[in-house]
Design a protein around this motif. Sequence first.
Motif, short mmCIF file in Angstrom:
data_model
loop_
_atom_site.label_atom_id
_atom_site.label_comp_id
_atom_site.label_asym_id
_atom_site.label_seq_id
_atom_site.Cartn_x
_atom_site.Cartn_y
_atom_site.Cartn_z
N VAL A 277 21.60 5.84 46.81
CA VAL A 277 21.20 7.17 47.29
C VAL A 277 22.43 8.01 47.60
N VAL A 278 23.38 7.42 48.32
CA VAL A 278 24.61 8.14 48.66
C VAL A 278 25.33 8.58 47.39
N ASN A 279 25.43 7.67 46.42
CA ASN A 279 26.13 7.98 45.17
C ASN A 279 25.44 9.13 44.43
N THR A 280 24.11 9.05 44.31
CA THR A 280 23.37 10.07 43.57
C THR A 280 23.49 11.44 44.22
N VAL A 281 23.26 11.50 45.53
CA VAL A 281 23.28 12.79 46.23
C VAL A 281 24.70 13.34 46.32
N LEU A 282 25.67 12.47 46.57
CA LEU A 282 27.05 12.93 46.69
C LEU A 282 27.57 13.46 45.35
N MET A 283 27.28 12.74 44.27
CA MET A 283 27.69 13.22 42.95
C MET A 283 27.02 14.57 42.63
N MET A 301 23.61 29.71 55.26
CA MET A 301 24.32 29.08 56.37
C MET A 301 24.55 27.59 56.09
N PRO A 302 25.53 26.97 56.75
CA PRO A 302 25.75 25.53 56.55
C PRO A 302 24.48 24.70 56.79
N GLY A 303 23.67 25.11 57.78
CA GLY A 303 22.42 24.39 58.05
C GLY A 303 21.45 24.47 56.89
N ASP A 304 21.42 25.62 56.19
CA ASP A 304 20.55 25.76 55.02
C ASP A 304 20.96 24.82 53.90
N ILE A 305 22.28 24.73 53.65
CA ILE A 305 22.79 23.82 52.62
C ILE A 305 22.52 22.37 53.01
N PHE A 306 22.73 22.08 54.30
CA PHE A 306 22.49 20.72 54.80
C PHE A 306 21.03 20.31 54.55
N ARG A 307 20.08 21.20 54.89
CA ARG A 307 18.66 20.90 54.70
C ARG A 307 18.29 20.75 53.23
N LEU A 308 18.94 21.55 52.38
CA LEU A 308 18.66 21.48 50.95
C LEU A 308 19.05 20.10 50.39
N VAL A 309 20.25 19.65 50.74
CA VAL A 309 20.71 18.34 50.25
C VAL A 309 19.91 17.21 50.88
N LEU A 372 19.51 8.56 56.82
CA LEU A 372 20.81 8.24 57.42
C LEU A 372 21.90 8.20 56.34
N SER A 373 21.54 7.59 55.19
CA SER A 373 22.52 7.50 54.11
C SER A 373 22.82 8.87 53.51
N GLY A 374 21.92 9.83 53.68
CA GLY A 374 22.13 11.17 53.14
C GLY A 374 22.88 12.10 54.07
N LEU A 375 23.23 11.61 55.28
CA LEU A 375 23.92 12.47 56.24
C LEU A 375 25.28 12.94 55.72
N TYR A 376 26.05 11.99 55.17
CA TYR A 376 27.41 12.36 54.74
C TYR A 376 27.39 13.35 53.59
N PRO A 377 26.61 13.10 52.50
CA PRO A 377 26.59 14.10 51.43
C PRO A 377 26.12 15.47 51.92
N ALA A 378 25.10 15.51 52.80
CA ALA A 378 24.59 16.78 53.31
C ALA A 378 25.63 17.48 54.18
N TRP A 379 26.34 16.67 55.00
CA TRP A 379 27.39 17.23 55.86
C TRP A 379 28.52 17.81 55.01
N LYS A 380 28.88 17.06 53.94
CA LYS A 380 29.97 17.52 53.07
C LYS A 380 29.59 18.82 52.35
N ALA A 381 28.31 18.89 51.93
CA ALA A 381 27.85 20.11 51.26
C ALA A 381 27.87 21.29 52.22
N GLY A 382 27.51 21.06 53.48
CA GLY A 382 27.48 22.15 54.46
C GLY A 382 28.85 22.67 54.81
N ARG A 383 29.92 21.85 54.60
CA ARG A 383 31.28 22.25 54.96
C ARG A 383 32.02 22.92 53.81
N VAL A 384 31.34 23.08 52.66
CA VAL A 384 32.01 23.69 51.50
C VAL A 384 32.43 25.13 51.83
N ARG A 385 33.69 25.46 51.47
CA ARG A 385 34.19 26.82 51.67
C ARG A 385 33.96 27.60 50.38
#
Length: 394
Positions: A277-283, A301-309, A372-385
Amino acid sequence: MITPFQVACKNLLRKKVRTLLTLVGIMLSTWVLVSLFGFNRGYEKALNRDIENMGYQLMVMAKGCPYEAATMMLQGGTGLRYMEQSMVNDIMEEAEVDKITPILMQAFFDPNKGESGGIAGYFGVDPDSYPAMKPFFRFRSGGWFRDNSAAEVVMGYEAAELEQREVGDMTLVPEKNVQLKVVGILERTGTQDDGTIFVPLKTLQRIAEIDKITTIGIKVKKDADITKLENKLYQLKDVQVVSFSQVKQTIMKLISTARVMVLSIAIVAILIAMAGVVNTVLMSVLERMPEIGILKTMGAMPGDIFRLVWTETLILCGIGGVAGIGFALLFARGTDLLVRRILPYAPSGGLVVIDGGLALLTLGSIVAAGLLSGLYPAWKAGRVRPLESIRRDG
């Protein structure tokens, strides 16, 4: 208006093979997990049912090898040691005892069983007390003996099938050349009783030329202290006591060891699935960095991107979990047969019991682990500049 759910679905469908492999991993993990939970529940229910079907919680027999006692209890075998019938009256005086029944187990050599012959086992039982211990018995035809000394037998379902007997037929006791009339044939119970031939106690004593018994079955009063009664029975001379509650505890301890091993395998399977799951979503996030940057420049907003992922993760775990539970229900019978091959002396009845509550618990566990496994990919997506992601694409 396009919803975040629709966007998430389209993103997952971009890489169909990768998404499918992730779903298969989640499905297999869910299948293993729900089957394990179902086995945990089903085995204990089946064991409790078999013990209740014994009709009594304690067995008293002549002191001897404990393996003989286990054989008598689990396989309906025949003991070689005997007790005086007066022991029945002594035990019946105990305040904790509700009902009691004497039993004589005997075996005779039958030359007609197999190429080199075999053993025919008989249970001598009291028609006044034994049927009360077995209220779940149902007759396919006929009924119990007329009295305690009648020249009659009641046959278990498989015993009657094996010997091709019907009510009214005569059956011959091997070695003794004694004929008995079949007066009853039981319906299938799924226990060792199916292969048992029941004879009135006094009749079997007369045939075997012995006036003793091998076993005493004891049904304890509802609120009585079984342990206290066991301690009293141990004071009786030359007897041993088999408690089915102790047997159950021993078996469940053995099963718990196997359960821990299987649970460990299930946890590893879940971790592998969550890594997928982490690999698929992160990629998916890394491949869509410019798109995410554009969304942010448009006001996301970062929260919108987080929820999308995170929605993508929820879809993966939800579909995979539901599919895994569906396959577990569909192949529950096959799983049950596989368990029986691994545990040939498992109790009768279904060993894998999966109900709605268990399915929802498993699905909730899988989805929670997936989120839980999707937290990191979603967090990373929300921090994109935005500017960096667009410049990187260019």
